[in-house]
Design a protein around this motif. Structure first.
Motif, mmCIF file in Angstrom:
data_model
loop_
_atom_site.group_PDB
_atom_site.id
_atom_site.type_symbol
_atom_site.label_atom_id
_atom_site.label_comp_id
_atom_site.label_asym_id
_atom_site.label_seq_id
_atom_site.Cartn_x
_atom_site.Cartn_y
_atom_site.Cartn_z
ATOM 1 N N TRP A 116 0.835 -1.210 0.000
ATOM 2 C CA TRP A 116 0.000 0.000 0.000
ATOM 3 C C TRP A 116 0.867 1.256 0.000
ATOM 4 O O TRP A 116 0.670 2.170 -0.798
ATOM 5 C CB TRP A 116 -0.927 -0.015 1.229
ATOM 6 N N ILE A 127 -1.338 14.781 -4.085
ATOM 7 C CA ILE A 127 -2.381 15.187 -3.131
ATOM 8 C C ILE A 127 -1.911 16.223 -2.115
ATOM 9 O O ILE A 127 -2.716 16.901 -1.506
ATOM 10 C CB ILE A 127 -3.017 13.980 -2.400
ATOM 11 N N LEU A 128 -0.589 16.339 -1.930
ATOM 12 C CA LEU A 128 -0.090 17.296 -0.931
ATOM 13 C C LEU A 128 0.547 18.524 -1.568
ATOM 14 O O LEU A 128 0.688 19.564 -0.924
ATOM 15 C CB LEU A 128 0.931 16.622 -0.006
ATOM 16 N N GLY A 129 0.980 18.412 -2.798
ATOM 17 C CA GLY A 129 1.615 19.529 -3.483
ATOM 18 C C GLY A 129 0.585 20.387 -4.194
ATOM 19 O O GLY A 129 -0.551 19.974 -4.412
ATOM 20 N N GLU A 145 8.947 17.305 0.528
ATOM 21 C CA GLU A 145 10.266 16.680 0.565
ATOM 22 C C GLU A 145 10.401 15.949 1.897
ATOM 23 O O GLU A 145 9.759 16.322 2.879
ATOM 24 C CB GLU A 145 11.368 17.745 0.472
ATOM 25 N N TRP A 255 2.927 12.111 16.947
ATOM 26 C CA TRP A 255 2.173 11.080 17.668
ATOM 27 C C TRP A 255 1.150 10.533 16.688
ATOM 28 O O TRP A 255 0.180 11.202 16.362
ATOM 29 C CB TRP A 255 1.464 11.667 18.885
ATOM 30 N N ASP A 257 -0.841 6.922 14.671
ATOM 31 C CA ASP A 257 -1.642 5.733 14.916
ATOM 32 C C ASP A 257 -0.735 4.538 14.585
ATOM 33 O O ASP A 257 -0.125 4.499 13.522
ATOM 34 C CB ASP A 257 -2.859 5.809 13.981
ATOM 35 N N THR A 259 -1.030 1.575 13.615
ATOM 36 C CA THR A 259 -1.219 0.733 12.423
ATOM 37 C C THR A 259 -1.834 1.522 11.269
ATOM 38 O O THR A 259 -2.511 0.957 10.421
ATOM 39 C CB THR A 259 -2.123 -0.469 12.745
ATOM 40 N N ALA A 260 -1.554 2.822 11.248
ATOM 41 C CA ALA A 260 -2.206 3.687 10.256
ATOM 42 C C ALA A 260 -1.904 3.259 8.821
ATOM 43 O O ALA A 260 -0.780 2.901 8.478
ATOM 44 C CB ALA A 260 -1.760 5.126 10.451
ATOM 45 N N GLU A 261 -2.958 3.316 8.013
ATOM 46 C CA GLU A 261 -2.802 3.158 6.575
ATOM 47 C C GLU A 261 -3.369 4.444 5.978
ATOM 48 O O GLU A 261 -4.551 4.518 5.654
ATOM 49 C CB GLU A 261 -3.591 1.927 6.112
ATOM 50 N N SER A 262 -2.520 5.475 5.935
ATOM 51 C CA SER A 262 -3.004 6.811 5.580
ATOM 52 C C SER A 262 -1.898 7.634 4.929
ATOM 53 O O SER A 262 -0.760 7.641 5.409
ATOM 54 C CB SER A 262 -3.488 7.541 6.842
ATOM 55 N N PRO A 263 -2.216 8.347 3.869
ATOM 56 C CA PRO A 263 -1.187 9.218 3.273
ATOM 57 C C PRO A 263 -0.760 10.317 4.240
ATOM 58 O O PRO A 263 0.328 10.863 4.120
ATOM 59 C CB PRO A 263 -1.885 9.808 2.049
ATOM 60 N N TYR A 264 -1.633 10.639 5.198
ATOM 61 C CA TYR A 264 -1.285 11.689 6.153
ATOM 62 C C TYR A 264 -0.226 11.210 7.144
ATOM 63 O O TYR A 264 0.459 12.022 7.760
ATOM 64 C CB TYR A 264 -2.534 12.199 6.866
ATOM 65 N N GLU A 271 8.434 17.891 4.638
ATOM 66 C CA GLU A 271 8.534 19.351 4.664
ATOM 67 C C GLU A 271 7.942 19.846 3.349
ATOM 68 O O GLU A 271 8.015 19.166 2.335
ATOM 69 C CB GLU A 271 10.002 19.792 4.720
ATOM 70 N N MET A 272 7.369 21.039 3.386
ATOM 71 C CA MET A 272 6.837 21.603 2.150
ATOM 72 C C MET A 272 7.800 22.669 1.624
ATOM 73 O O MET A 272 8.165 23.588 2.353
ATOM 74 C CB MET A 272 5.467 22.229 2.418
#
Lengths: 281, 488
Positions: A116, A127-129, A145, A255, A257, A259-264, A271-272
């Motif tokens: 994944w 999705i972030l840029g 980056e 901090w 999760d 077992t997170a499965e998340s783009p976040y 860094e942006m």
């Protein structure tokens, strides 16, 4: 009498692609529920942490410099290698007390996490840029980056899925990681290290230290060459004043999760960067 | 030759101060009203260009900060948290319009209280401030689109502390996104430049912003400390020095308080031999002398390619000779007053260090007023990477010049500080720009331009220049609480 006396594995640290013992010579015993010895795992010291950070820093620029496509393939390769050694992972989890059904499910999920996150390597920018419509004749865009070297307090539970979920989110974008694993989870972690060592992952991208989180966390928080610390698996009895040390070099603390499965979860270690250029003739 | 007969200097073109009406005394802005500080404590704010006393301003104590936080909490729970985004947007649009309509008044007051040239406060600070409110107003009812797959809520009461270099613009950068996302605010402006924030409070009254949604507590370090340590603040945002930022990070760490920091910088401004030289000279001048160099992202380290260094530095000196240092209210002024006596002292000290470490100093001949705080534009050449003037933020009109031979060396030198806020690159070669932009450890890279800002464009640092972004879609995340946004 057993004709074949099993050759037990020695569980060592994983630093810079190699498997050294702790320089301190220390070990800690991992036993099963009945008290039988499973392994004497290496207990990493402050110096081992320092070596691991050095390896992670050395690997970071070239890892981040690879194409996203290449990083994605290497994470996928980790899934392939895990799949090939599926029975071993199930067996390790069962040894440390996970029920057969849960162990089997956890290994499946851990393999799935690699796949994944592998797919995100070349998609987080989407999705972030952004391209930013500034009020002037400039081409202006923002893209993510990697933060750099990330210290990871690995979740104790679920031993394998927790570690894989955090590591994959950290390294997929080009960060390198120094993870600390404690207690029985160490056996799953070092078994994972054997997979990573044979997955085309460059040495130093993931470094695994088994040992005492409360011992190593203060050094991790105060280390000047660590850019971010994932506290998701921080010890429950953590002295919160230790976290103040993050300020020595304005560390990012996360901090998440376990077992997170998340783009976040990936975004937490990014860094942006914004670039401006004039538009004109 | 008879040219000496002609006086070619500009006649003064002074902006009128009639547009501003400064009160003798200002209170704190708490729960929609101006109130006295406990014990009626005040401090003076002066015009740094003349040292003239402008007003006495209330100094908020711990008890006053507590009142402000309580007001913010009440407003959060009573009006703001559950107000539809569309409605919150209306208030922000109103504020933006008021700032546009009263822009000149704000600009003159900004210049009087802070010492920056009127052309900058008029053409930069105020338009930017208004634009920030307008931009974020539009987000207030569209937040779900900024965080796909994520549940978004506000933090609650946000504590915000800003510096003196861009007082109104910083207020807008802080307040607009916090309000758009549904938070209420206790805001502390810098102690040397509180007046425009207090004029903004009048605007907030005029637009009928519900009481307590924004509270403004004036004061110095102790007031800021009280805000940082207040147990009922849900999130902190700070812009200022890395030193203070680290103290705030320490204070927030054990409480696991959400925090964003926009801190110092020591930006490299890199000029290659294939740059458009005259444009690059202008860019370098703007990069360091804009706002007297009181800019966290100032291009304070010029890295110029060795093959053109001599010629470039000559041109730079000639250009700097023409900078007009003087009355900030004069529309011809390029470089205004240093913001405070304390800041002047810090600049002078570091410049002394530069000289004693062996760098060569250049300052144009310019007569500086006796009254007020002034510092001549300064260029140091022969600067080594280890010199303090190459490593530490001076926050004044002081440029340190180093040279490089290859692009790799430029990157290495540029990245060789603990900071990572911004960088500049000048070359006419597109591929080199993009290559540099990838490798520079900085949150903002200006290529063939410098010091550009926009509400739609995220701004913020890498490494010890802080974390979190201000502006753009990315800046919103500093002010929202989010779930994992995925499965687990």
């Amino acid at each position: 009498m057993n004709e074949h006396l099993p050759v037990d594995k020695t569980f060592k640290l994983f630093i810079g692609g190699a498997f050294p013992r702790s320089e301190s010579g220390r070990t800690f015993a991992v036993r099963d529920a009945k008290g039988a010895l499973l392994a004497n795992a290496s207990q990493a010291s402050r110096k081992d942490l320092r070596e691991a950070v050095r390896a992670a820093r050395g690997a970071q620029e070239s890892w981040a410099g690879r194409t996203a496509y290449n990083r994605g393939q290497i994470l996928y390769r980790a899934a392939e290698m895990m799949e090939a050694r599926r029975p071993e992972f199930v067996s390790v989890l069962r040894q440390i007390g996970v029920t057969p059904k849960a162990a089997s499910k956890q290994v499946d999920q851990a393999i799935d996490r690699w796949v994944w996150y592998a797919g995100w390597a070349d998609k987080t920018h989407h999705i972030l840029g952004t391209v930013n419509p500034v009020a002037g004749p400039y081409f202006n865009f923002t893209f993510p980056e990697p933060t750099g070297v990330v210290g990871v307090m690995a979740p104790d539970e679920p031993a394998l899925l927790g570690l894989v979920s955090r590591l994959a989110a950290v390294i997929v974008s080009g960060n390198t990681a120094v993870a600390v694993v404690e207690g029985p989870a160490s056996l799953a972690a070092i078994t994972l290290a054997e997979v990573l060592a044979t997955s085309d992952l460059p040495g130093g991208v993931v470094n695994l230290l088994t040992g005492d989180k409360n011992e190593l966390l203060p050094w991790m928080m105060g280390h000047l060459d660590i850019n971010a610390v994932d506290l998701t698996g921080a010890p429950k009895d953590l002295d919160p004043t230790i976290l103040e040390e993050a300020a020595v070099n304005v560390k990012r603390t996360v901090w998440g999760d376990s077992t997170a499965e998340s783009p976040y979860a990936i975004a937490d270690f990014l860094e942006m960067k914004t670039v401006w250029h004039p538009i004109g003739k | 030759m008879t040219t000496e007969k002609f006086d070619l200097d500009y006649a003064p073109a002074l902006e009128s101060t009639a547009v501003v009406n400064i009160a003798k005394q200002y209170g704190l802005f708490v729960n929609g009203e101006f109130v006295k500080a406990r014990g009626d404590k005040t401090f003076a704010t002066i015009n740094p260009a003349t040292e003239a006393h402008l007003a006495n301003v209330a100094e908020a104590s711990k008890a006053d900060v507590n009142k402000a936080v309580k007001a913010a909490r009440h407003a959060y729970e009573t009006y703001w948290r559950d107000m539809p985004g569309k409605q919150r947007a209306r208030y922000l649009y109103r504020i933006a319009r008021q700032l546009q309509e009263r822009a000149r008044e704000f600009a003159v007051l900004e210049t009087l209280d802070g010492g920056k040239p009127i052309t900058e406060s008029r053409d930069f600070d105020l338009p930017q401030a208004a634009a920030h409110f307008f931009y974020h107003a539009g987000w207030a009812d569209k937040l779900d689109y900024a965080f796909p797959g994520r549940k978004v809520t506000s933090h609650g009461v946000v504590g915000q502390i800003t510096p003196w270099n861009f007082p109104m613009m910083m207020a807008a950068w802080k307040l607009a996104p916090a309000l758009a996302t549904g938070n209420t605010v206790v805001f502390k402006p810098a102690e040397t430049t509180p007046l425009t924030a207090l004029l903004l409070a009048e605007v907030l009254q005029d637009v009928d912003l519900p009481p307590g949604v924004v509270n403004i507590v004036t004061g110095a370090g102790a007031t800021g400390q009280a805000l940082v340590d207040h147990p009922d603040v849900d999130k902190l945002a700070f812009t200022g020095s890395t030193g203070v930022g680290k103290m705030i990070q320490r204070a927030a760490a054990a409480r696991r308080l959400p925090l964003t920091l926009e801190l110092g910088g020591k930006a490299a401004h890199i000029v290659f031999d294939d740059a458009a030289i005259d444009q690059a000279v202008e860019g370098v001048v703007k990069g360091i002398f804009f706002n007297q160099g009181h800019v966290c992202c100032a291009g304070s380290r010029l890295l110029v390619q060795e093959s053109i260094a001599e010629m470039f530095i000559e041109k730079l000196k000639r250009r700097v000779d023409l900078l007009r240092v003087g009355n900030p209210l004069d529309k011809n002024t390029d470089v205004g007053a240093i913001n405070s006596a304390a800041q002047l002292g810090r600049i002078a000290d570091l410049v002394k260090v530069g000289v004693s470490e062996g760098a060569e100093i250049y300052q144009p001949k310019c007569s500086l007023n006796k009254k007020g705080f002034w510092f001549a534009p300064t260029i140091f050449t022969g600067v080594q990477q280890s010199h303090r003037i190459a490593q530490e933020e001076i926050f004044g009109p002081v440029l340190s010049v180093q040279t490089f031979r290859t692009a790799d060396e430029a990157v290495q030198k540029a990245n060789n500080t603990p900071f990572g806020l911004s960088a500049g690159v000048w070359t006419e070669k597109g591929s080199k720009i993009l290559w540099m932009a990838d490798l520079l450890n900085a949150g903002v890279v200006w290529a063939n331009t410098y010091n550009q800002f926009d509400p739609a464009s995220p701004f913020g640092g890498y490494k010890e220049s802080g974390f979190g972004r201000e502006g753009g879609m990315q800046g919103l995340s500093a002010y929202v609480r989010t779930d994992t946004g995925g499965r687990s």
